[in-house]
Design an enzyme around this catalytic site. Structure first.
Site, mmCIF file in Angstrom:
data_model
loop_
_atom_site.group_PDB
_atom_site.id
_atom_site.type_symbol
_atom_site.label_atom_id
_atom_site.label_comp_id
_atom_site.label_asym_id
_atom_site.label_seq_id
_atom_site.Cartn_x
_atom_site.Cartn_y
_atom_site.Cartn_z
ATOM 1 N N ASP A 45 0.856 -1.178 0.073
ATOM 2 C CA ASP A 45 0.065 -0.290 0.044
ATOM 3 C C ASP A 45 0.779 1.297 -0.041
ATOM 4 O OD1 ASP A 45 -2.481 1.652 0.208
ATOM 5 O OD2 ASP A 45 -2.089 1.928 2.133
ATOM 6 N N SER A 46 0.304 2.255 -0.227
ATOM 7 C CA SER A 46 0.985 3.706 -0.373
ATOM 8 C C SER A 46 1.368 4.076 0.999
ATOM 9 C CB SER A 46 0.340 4.733 -0.899
ATOM 10 O OG SER A 46 -0.772 4.694 -0.352
ATOM 11 N N CYS A 72 -4.343 -1.401 -2.139
ATOM 12 C CA CYS A 72 -4.507 -0.263 -2.339
ATOM 13 C C CYS A 72 -5.286 0.087 -3.780
ATOM 14 C CB CYS A 72 -3.055 0.518 -2.383
ATOM 15 S SG CYS A 72 -3.342 2.276 -2.859
ATOM 16 N N GLU A 130 -3.858 9.379 8.300
ATOM 17 C CA GLU A 130 -2.339 9.176 8.239
ATOM 18 C C GLU A 130 -1.954 9.930 9.528
ATOM 19 O OE1 GLU A 130 0.181 7.901 6.063
ATOM 20 O OE2 GLU A 130 -1.272 6.627 5.516
ATOM 21 N N CYS A 150 -11.240 2.365 -0.295
ATOM 22 C CA CYS A 150 -9.867 2.908 0.149
ATOM 23 C C CYS A 150 -9.570 2.069 1.380
ATOM 24 C CB CYS A 150 -9.695 4.447 0.376
ATOM 25 S SG CYS A 150 -8.254 5.055 1.013
ATOM 26 N N HIS A 183 -7.776 2.785 3.538
ATOM 27 C CA HIS A 183 -7.590 3.678 4.711
ATOM 28 C C HIS A 183 -8.948 3.697 5.572
ATOM 29 C CE1 HIS A 183 -3.584 4.808 3.321
ATOM 30 N NE2 HIS A 183 -3.475 5.753 4.347
HETATM 31 N N1 DGL Z 1 -5.049 3.153 0.957
HETATM 32 C C1 DGL Z 1 -5.116 3.899 -0.493
HETATM 33 C C2 DGL Z 1 -6.116 3.222 -1.323
HETATM 34 O O1 DGL Z 1 -6.896 2.405 -0.954
HETATM 35 C C3 DGL Z 1 -4.980 5.363 -0.693
HETATM 36 C C4 DGL Z 1 -4.256 6.174 0.093
HETATM 37 C C5 DGL Z 1 -3.386 7.009 -0.866
HETATM 38 O O2 DGL Z 1 -4.095 8.190 -1.231
HETATM 39 O O3 DGL Z 1 -2.244 6.796 -0.897
HETATM 40 O O4 DGL Z 1 -6.722 3.739 -2.413
#
Ligand code: DGL
Length: 273
Positions: free
Chosen positions: A10-11, A73, A158, A192, A194
């Site tokens: 993931d990012s 992600c 974050e 997402c 997150h």
């Molecule tokens: N966790 C990432 C997703 O599922 C998004 C986070 C980011 O913007 O880097 O899209």
């Protein structure tokens, strides 16, 4: 035969919400998680940048012997997965696999909506890619998908602000914008990785009786089924029960923050990508 851990990427921290569910469902395998925390968020970046960063991380996980990588992600799955599968993997090693989180999620959406109206909440990158519109249409042509970009939600998570009054404000704001598109939405997809950390507040601000789908709970059984159907790949995933974590940024920040997403203590290592 070369064996290696299942790579999960993931990012930043979000993919840990998916890894947590995968580990519950498939505890015996080894896992190597890579968070590109130094370059997060991806959601506001260009297609080219997301593709370049994702490919670099995938290549690193391959060097670590991963035979199978999950892009946990949505943004990377939407913007980079197809190119990696079609252009890069044939050159790197056609026997390895990279899978995303969008297709398995789209496949089960029809089991949940009764009105046929689904709300997809994601980053700018995921929403602008229209990947969910395309994938859900393939599986369920009659379902109407309403999308809402929530650019403030990843920074709230974050930066550990997901329990704050500011989080309430931005959750209410984007949900209002979504439900203005249609009052018939009965199912919300947290597109997402997150967003599961915001689920209590999303539930609080969403209309009563709405179903909220947490992606990790969808991706984990889908991966189990995939491994059952692909024994040639399954045997190349090592089974020592290890969980390793690498980050492109500060390990102490990662260790402090990541346990919130993963649910148990984490000790990470730094990697330069
Ligand atoms: N966790 C990432 C997703 O599922 C998004 C986070 C980011 O913007 O880097 O899209």
């Amino acid at each position: 035969m070369i064996q290696g851990p299942i790579g999960v990427f993931d990012s930043g921290y979000g993919g840990l919400t998916v890894l947590k569910e995968i580990v519950k469902e498939l505890p015996d395998y080894d896992y190597l998680y890579l968070g590109d925390n130094a370059r997060t968020p991806y959601g506001t970046r260009s297609f080219e940048t997301i593709y370049e960063y994702t490919l670099e991380c995938v290549q690193h996980l391959f060097v670590q012997n991963c035979q199978l990588i999950i892009l946990a992600c949505n943004t990377a799955s939407a913007k980079a997965l197809r190119n990696i599968q079609q252009k890069d993997l044939p050159k790197i090693d056609p026997s390895k696999r990279v899978l995303g989180v969008i297709r398995p999620t789209a496949e089960i959406i029809g089991e949940h909506t009764k009105t046929g109206h689904v709300g997809v909440l994601g980053t700018n990158g995921t929403v602008s890619s229209e990947s969910y519109l395309i994938e859900i249409k393939k599986q369920f042509p009659n379902i109407i998908v309403h999308q809402q970009a929530c650019p403030m939600w990843v920074p709230l998570v974050e930066n550990n602000e997901y329990n704050s009054a500011g989080a309430d404000y931005f959750i209410q704001k984007y949900l209002d914008e979504l439900f203005t598109q249609s009052s018939e939405i009965d199912t919300l997809l947290l597109a997402c990785t997150h967003y599961p950390l915001l689920i209590d507040k999303i539930r609080k601000h969403a209309p009563n009786g709405i179903t909220i789908l947490n992606q990790g709970e969808v991706v984990a059984p889908s991966l189990k089924d995939y491994l059952r159907r692909h024994p040639e790949l399954e045997t190349r995933c090592s089974k020592g029960g290890t969980r390793d974590f690498i980050t492109t940024d500060s390990t102490s920040n990662f260790d402090n923050h990541a346990s919130l997403f993963f649910g148990s203590a984490i000790k990470s290592e730094f990697v330069h990508i």
